[in-house]
Design an enzyme around this catalytic site. Structure first.
Site, mmCIF file in Angstrom:
data_model
loop_
_atom_site.group_PDB
_atom_site.id
_atom_site.type_symbol
_atom_site.label_atom_id
_atom_site.label_comp_id
_atom_site.label_asym_id
_atom_site.label_seq_id
_atom_site.Cartn_x
_atom_site.Cartn_y
_atom_site.Cartn_z
ATOM 1 N N GLY A 10 21.600 -107.393 52.203
ATOM 2 C CA GLY A 10 22.116 -106.000 51.845
ATOM 3 C C GLY A 10 21.430 -104.648 52.819
ATOM 4 C CB ILE A 125 20.167 -100.374 46.731
ATOM 5 C CG1 ILE A 125 21.234 -101.158 45.945
ATOM 6 C CG2 ILE A 125 19.662 -99.500 47.703
ATOM 7 C CD1 ILE A 125 23.001 -100.380 46.461
ATOM 8 C CG ASP A 126 20.203 -105.049 44.100
ATOM 9 O OD1 ASP A 126 21.112 -103.637 44.366
ATOM 10 O OD2 ASP A 126 20.452 -105.865 44.406
ATOM 11 N NE ARG A 161 42.460 -88.799 32.495
ATOM 12 C CZ ARG A 161 43.073 -88.808 33.612
ATOM 13 N NH1 ARG A 161 42.208 -88.893 34.317
ATOM 14 N NH2 ARG A 161 44.612 -88.684 34.158
ATOM 15 C CG MET A 168 26.693 -102.344 44.398
ATOM 16 S SD MET A 168 26.293 -102.366 45.634
ATOM 17 C CE MET A 168 27.890 -102.715 46.517
ATOM 18 N N GLY A 169 23.403 -103.811 41.352
ATOM 19 C CA GLY A 169 22.032 -103.835 40.907
ATOM 20 C C GLY A 169 21.951 -104.899 40.631
ATOM 21 C CD GLU A 220 26.662 -104.875 41.321
ATOM 22 O OE1 GLU A 220 27.477 -105.531 41.917
ATOM 23 O OE2 GLU A 220 25.320 -105.685 41.833
ATOM 24 N NE ARG A 257 42.998 -93.051 34.875
ATOM 25 C CZ ARG A 257 43.724 -92.311 34.263
ATOM 26 N NH1 ARG A 257 43.929 -93.186 32.962
ATOM 27 N NH2 ARG A 257 45.350 -91.981 33.877
ATOM 28 C CG HIS A 263 29.377 -101.663 49.870
ATOM 29 N ND1 HIS A 263 30.301 -102.699 48.820
ATOM 30 C CD2 HIS A 263 28.551 -102.437 50.344
ATOM 31 C CE1 HIS A 263 30.350 -103.190 48.968
ATOM 32 N NE2 HIS A 263 29.686 -103.597 49.494
HETATM 33 O O1 F6P Z 1 21.168 -105.654 46.737
HETATM 34 C C1 F6P Z 1 21.623 -104.534 47.022
HETATM 35 C C2 F6P Z 1 23.504 -105.127 46.535
HETATM 36 O O2 F6P Z 1 23.799 -104.216 47.005
HETATM 37 C C3 F6P Z 1 23.979 -105.215 45.140
HETATM 38 O O3 F6P Z 1 23.164 -104.723 44.623
HETATM 39 C C4 F6P Z 1 25.169 -105.848 45.201
HETATM 40 O O4 F6P Z 1 25.270 -106.615 44.489
HETATM 41 C C5 F6P Z 1 25.392 -106.536 46.545
HETATM 42 O O5 F6P Z 1 24.608 -106.197 47.262
HETATM 43 C C6 F6P Z 1 26.857 -105.957 47.803
HETATM 44 O O6 F6P Z 1 26.926 -107.025 48.831
HETATM 45 P P1 F6P Z 1 27.553 -106.663 50.257
HETATM 46 O O7 F6P Z 1 26.710 -105.829 50.877
HETATM 47 O O8 F6P Z 1 27.953 -108.374 50.710
HETATM 48 O O9 F6P Z 1 28.873 -106.790 49.539
#
Ligand code: F6P
Length: 334
Positions: A10, A125-126, A161, A168-169, A220, A257, A263
């Site tokens: 990524g 980013i993770d 609410r 992500m992660g 996630e 919500r 991304h």
């Molecule tokens: O590994 C980095 C990451 O952004 C994760 O956090 C996420 O699950 C994954 O890539 C998403 O991947 P893609 O860009 O292929 O959808």
């Protein structure tokens, strides 16, 4: 020497600075080649001679100018053979692989098989690469997640609410934890600390009764759904934020919500921290090349930049633990 640089996995803010800085240092004494599309660029022989001047105008943007892919050249033996042949033909002396554990695992394997000398730079980013406190891109992603969460909060407060932010992660809860700490979320769910949703709902209901709105940050990776896998065997994650918001509505009758910045937190221009980290990592990688110190990954440890064998990093994720888990529990133990 002929030095190749690639980015794999990524994209992450700060990659362009790392590639630019490394090129600027290496080109003084060697030829620099951008390998396009990560490891796929070797298989497809997509390499291009570059100078720092070619890269400068994009150096401070997000994304990766030299492209990326999630290609695993060791997926099977037939592909591994093609890969070995391509490396030989391209005649690169060293490949600097900038990536997460998958990309780095290929660098380690290529080194172990004697195909080419490699140096690794950790990015994602993770923030889940073992052996380094920080990876390029994490700080920017967290800052973006905070920005989104704060905007979301204002509308949660106005409408009274419950809000769920899904970040992500993968298997690591770092982005969720840092976002939750920085915004003082009412609850944070991370893969490292499984909890019963009913217990979370009970806590949120109490919070809501007190202040008339509530915020949850969820990573996630707390739940995996059926779906496609990449070449390294990772599932595509995402979707738990909506499921949790629906569950809260159903069980409490409160309006909920979910927002999924997805991304977007990966794409912005790098923060000061990520810029300096990229410059420091690139400088250390250059040092490794000049010293012939191959098979190493540069790492950030307690504020210093060091090098560790890439093999030490493989197959081990850096998960939320120790001090950080205790800090998590200070606020969100159930
Ligand atoms: O590994 C980095 C990451 O952004 C994760 O956090 C996420 O699950 C994954 O890539 C998403 O991947 P893609 O860009 O292929 O959808």
């Amino acid at each position: 020497m002929r030095i190749g640089i690639l980015t794999g996995g990524g994209d992450a803010p700060g990659l362009n600075i790392a590639v630019y800085t490394l090129t600027k240092l290496v080109e003084k004494r060697h030829e620099v080649y951008a390998i396009l599309h990560g490891w796929r660029g070797i298989l497809n022989r997509e390499i291009r001679r570059v100078s720092s001047r070619d890269l400068l105008d994009f150096a401070f943007t997000g994304g990766t100018y030299i492209k990326t892919s999630r290609t695993n050249p060791f997926k099977d033996e037939a592909r591994a053979e093609q890969f070995a042949k391509a490396i030989k033909e391209l005649g690169l002396d060293v490949i600097v692989a900038i990536g997460g554990d998958d990309t780095l695992s290929v660098a380690a394997e290529a080194q172990a098989r004697g195909l080419v000398n490699t140096v690794g730079i950790p990015k994602t980013i993770d923030n889940d690469v073992y052996g380094t406190d920080y990876t390029i891109g994490f700080d920017t992603a967290v800052n973006e997640a905070i920005r989104v969460t704060e905007s979301f909060k204002t509308t949660l407060i106005s409408h009274e609410r419950v809000g769920v932010v899904e970040v992500m992660g993968r298997e690591a809860g770092w982005i969720a934890l840092f976002t939750g700490l920085a915004t003082m979320a009412d609850f944070v769910l991370i893969p490292e600390k499984p909890v019963s949703w009913d217990a979370v709902v009970k806590r949120i209901k109490e919070t809501y009764d007190n202040k008339r709105w509530a915020l949850i940050v969820v990573s996630e990776g707390i739940k995996e759904y059926e779906g496609p896998k990449d070449e390294f065997g990772h599932s595509r994650l995402g979707g738990v934020g909506n499921e949790l918001a629906n569950y809260i509505e159903k069980t409490t009758g409160l309006e909920a919500r979910a927002v999924i910045p997805g991304h977007i937190i990966r794409g912005s221009a790098p923060t000061a921290f990520d810029r300096i980290l990229a410059v420091r990592f690139a400088t250390e990688a250059y040092g490794a090349i000049e010293e012939g110190d191959y098979g190493k990954m540069v790492a950030y440890k307690g504020g210093d930049i060091t090098r560790i064998p890439i093999t030490e990093v493989l197959g081990r994720n850096r998960l939320v633990s120790g001090y950080w888990l205790r800090l998590y529990e200070t606020f969100w133990a159930i």
